[in-house]
Design a protein around this motif. Structure first.
Motif, PDB file in Angstrom:
ATOM      1  N   SER A  40       5.589  81.307  32.564  1.00 50.24           N
ATOM      2  CA  SER A  40       4.408  80.648  31.670  1.00 50.24           C
ATOM      3  C   SER A  40       4.805  79.034  31.808  1.00 50.24           C
ATOM      4  O   SER A  40       5.746  78.444  32.045  1.00 50.24           O
ATOM      5  CB  SER A  40       4.469  80.901  30.305  1.00 50.24           C
ATOM      6  OG  SER A  40       3.483  80.077  29.577  1.00 50.24           O
ATOM      7  N   GLY A  41       3.587  78.525  32.241  1.00 46.20           N
ATOM      8  CA  GLY A  41       3.590  76.989  32.479  1.00 46.20           C
ATOM      9  C   GLY A  41       3.737  76.582  34.091  1.00 46.20           C
ATOM     10  O   GLY A  41       3.859  75.589  34.759  1.00 46.20           O
ATOM     11  N   TYR A  42       3.601  77.956  34.827  1.00 47.17           N
ATOM     12  CA  TYR A  42       3.794  77.774  36.450  1.00 47.17           C
ATOM     13  C   TYR A  42       2.657  76.860  36.971  1.00 47.17           C
ATOM     14  O   TYR A  42       1.515  76.626  36.426  1.00 47.17           O
ATOM     15  CB  TYR A  42       3.658  79.213  36.954  1.00 47.17           C
ATOM     16  CG  TYR A  42       2.432  79.790  36.851  1.00 47.17           C
ATOM     17  CD1 TYR A  42       1.418  79.619  37.877  1.00 47.17           C
ATOM     18  CD2 TYR A  42       2.121  80.644  35.783  1.00 47.17           C
ATOM     19  CE1 TYR A  42       0.080  80.528  37.681  1.00 47.17           C
ATOM     20  CE2 TYR A  42       0.886  81.334  35.554  1.00 47.17           C
ATOM     21  CZ  TYR A  42      -0.015  81.039  36.508  1.00 47.17           C
ATOM     22  OH  TYR A  42      -1.308  81.704  36.274  1.00 47.17           O
ATOM     23  N   TYR A  81       5.790  88.792  35.208  1.00 49.37           N
ATOM     24  CA  TYR A  81       5.267  87.552  34.216  1.00 49.37           C
ATOM     25  C   TYR A  81       6.256  87.472  33.244  1.00 49.37           C
ATOM     26  O   TYR A  81       6.605  88.245  32.434  1.00 49.37           O
ATOM     27  CB  TYR A  81       4.043  87.721  34.041  1.00 49.37           C
ATOM     28  CG  TYR A  81       3.208  86.757  33.044  1.00 49.37           C
ATOM     29  CD1 TYR A  81       2.977  85.445  33.728  1.00 49.37           C
ATOM     30  CD2 TYR A  81       3.146  86.842  31.854  1.00 49.37           C
ATOM     31  CE1 TYR A  81       2.579  84.580  32.774  1.00 49.37           C
ATOM     32  CE2 TYR A  81       2.629  85.813  30.651  1.00 49.37           C
ATOM     33  CZ  TYR A  81       2.243  84.548  31.338  1.00 49.37           C
ATOM     34  OH  TYR A  81       1.713  83.811  30.720  1.00 49.37           O
ATOM     35  N   THR A  82       6.694  86.156  32.943  1.00 54.45           N
ATOM     36  CA  THR A  82       7.366  85.856  32.109  1.00 54.45           C
ATOM     37  C   THR A  82       6.565  85.032  30.862  1.00 54.45           C
ATOM     38  O   THR A  82       6.113  83.915  31.161  1.00 54.45           O
ATOM     39  CB  THR A  82       8.443  84.758  32.369  1.00 54.45           C
ATOM     40  OG1 THR A  82       9.462  85.503  33.203  1.00 54.45           O
ATOM     41  CG2 THR A  82       9.545  84.642  30.924  1.00 54.45           C
ATOM     42  N   ALA A  83       6.143  85.545  29.896  1.00 55.55           N
ATOM     43  CA  ALA A  83       5.258  85.066  28.867  1.00 55.55           C
ATOM     44  C   ALA A  83       5.859  83.618  27.913  1.00 55.55           C
ATOM     45  O   ALA A  83       6.964  83.593  27.907  1.00 55.55           O
ATOM     46  CB  ALA A  83       4.883  85.873  27.757  1.00 55.55           C
ATOM     47  N   GLY A  84       4.885  82.732  27.603  1.00 60.73           N
ATOM     48  CA  GLY A  84       5.291  81.807  26.830  1.00 60.73           C
ATOM     49  C   GLY A  84       4.226  81.727  25.700  1.00 60.73           C
ATOM     50  O   GLY A  84       3.789  82.588  24.910  1.00 60.73           O
ATOM     51  N   GLU A  85       3.566  80.450  25.536  1.00 61.70           N
ATOM     52  CA  GLU A  85       2.744  80.328  24.190  1.00 61.70           C
ATOM     53  C   GLU A  85       1.243  80.331  24.962  1.00 61.70           C
ATOM     54  O   GLU A  85       0.212  80.173  24.295  1.00 61.70           O
ATOM     55  CB  GLU A  85       2.883  79.086  23.824  1.00 61.70           C
ATOM     56  CG  GLU A  85       4.290  78.881  23.162  1.00 61.70           C
ATOM     57  CD  GLU A  85       4.441  79.516  22.113  1.00 61.70           C
ATOM     58  OE1 GLU A  85       3.586  80.017  21.299  1.00 61.70           O
ATOM     59  OE2 GLU A  85       5.573  80.446  21.924  1.00 61.70           O
ATOM     60  N   LEU A  86       0.892  80.461  26.269  1.00 64.98           N
ATOM     61  CA  LEU A  86      -0.422  80.398  26.748  1.00 64.98           C
ATOM     62  C   LEU A  86      -0.960  82.027  26.924  1.00 64.98           C
ATOM     63  O   LEU A  86      -0.184  82.730  27.162  1.00 64.98           O
ATOM     64  CB  LEU A  86      -0.231  79.836  28.117  1.00 64.98           C
ATOM     65  CG  LEU A  86       0.079  78.111  28.193  1.00 64.98           C
ATOM     66  CD1 LEU A  86       0.392  77.620  29.393  1.00 64.98           C
ATOM     67  CD2 LEU A  86      -0.758  77.314  27.322  1.00 64.98           C
TER      68      LEU A  86
END
Length: 304
Positions: A40-42, A81-86
């Motif tokens: 996430s943020g890529y 995929y490595t998830a975040g806040e998006l």
């Protein structure tokens, strides 16, 4: 062995040998067109891959409620995929009527046909899981029919209609001219008479608030030089009809509004601490039909 036992044994053997409903799709193999690991943020976002859409297998083999045309046996692409806040958006762009089938990290099947507008598919997760997403890009048509497509993976939004050639095009010359303005300009507001509307459905941009009918070329262009940054930059429209606003801002973002103005059904878009650069503006009509007279207002002080 009795006949009853023989039939029971045969039934048990058939049950063991019979594959699960979704196993006609190969969920284990890496995608035909490769795989990628994204955190996430890529950047850059979107991540895009050229694929061939379609295949010989009906998408209902994945799930009986998955009405997404025909797909290949093997996934088109694998996303780790490595998830975040998006959020996570997976879609496709093609000249053909394409579809998306996704097997999520928890084994659920998610399908879409035209959620991205202009016959393009789009699926969205507001709180995506970390893990492997197996992605099939399919198409409607006949069994085995294929088409070229571009797979789109993003945390910002769905594929822009500009990628299909079916949406508004900021590279075209504006129909009602342009102006150079600097923060603190006078007179304020700067006004332009515009016939609102067009033949393009603004919803193909897949951005919040993008509705109504607009032209392909911008109606007006502002070349903006920011001042101290203490004042906002406000675009609004005054009209007797229900008008809308679509803006491609100085940073390339699509920003839209329908009824955010002060009066009636007027739209308004406000940029706080606006960046210097080019702002392309479309004034649309909420309903399909004839062009409607309107006045575009550009101000640092007021909205319509």
């Amino acid at each position: 062995m009795t006949l009853t036992k023989t039939l029971a044994a045969a039934a048990a053997l058939a049950l063991i040998a019979s594959p699960a409903y979704a196993q006609n799709l190969n969920t284990g193999a890496t995608g035909t067109y490769g795989q990628v690991q994204l955190r996430s943020g890529y950047q850059p976002d979107p991540y895009t891959v050229s694929v061939t859409a379609g295949g010989p297998i009906e998408s209902t083999r994945a799930d009986e409620d998955c009405s997404a045309g025909y797909v290949a046996q093997r996934a088109s692409f694998t996303l780790r995929y490595t998830a975040g806040e998006l959020p996570l958006y997976i879609g496709a762009v093609s000249d053909a009527d394409t579809t998306i089938v996704v097997r999520t990290p928890n084994g659920e099947w998610v399908c879409d046909d035209d959620g991205g507008g202009a016959l393009n598919p789009l699926v969205t997760w507001e709180e995506p899981r970390t893990g492997r997403y197996q992605i099939w890009v399919g198409r409607f048509g006949t069994e085995g029919e294929t088409a070229n497509a571009t797979l789109h993976i993003s945390e910002v939004g769905g594929p822009s209609a500009a990628q299909t050639g079916d949406g508004p095009d900021f590279s075209l010359e504006p129909a009602y001219g342009s102006v150079d303005l600097t923060g603190g300009f006078t007179p304020d507001p700067h006004t332009v008479a515009i016939d609102a509307g067009g033949t393009i459905d603004a919803s193909v941009l897949n951005q919040p608030g993008c509705v109504g009918r607009i032209a392909q070329a911008p109606d007006f262009r502002l070349n903006w030089t920011a001042g101290s940054g203490s004042l906002p930059l406000i675009f609004s429209v005054a009209a007797d009809s229900d008008t809308t606003l679509v803006i491609n801002d100085a940073q390339g973002n699509w920003v839209c509004d329908d009824d955010g103005g002060e009066a009636g059904l007027n739209p308004s878009i406000r940029f706080d601490a606006p960046a210097s650069g080019q702002y392309d503006v479309w004034v649309g009509t909420y309903s399909e039909g004839d062009l409607q007279p309107s006045t575009l207002n550009i101000s640092e002080l007021t909205t319509q």
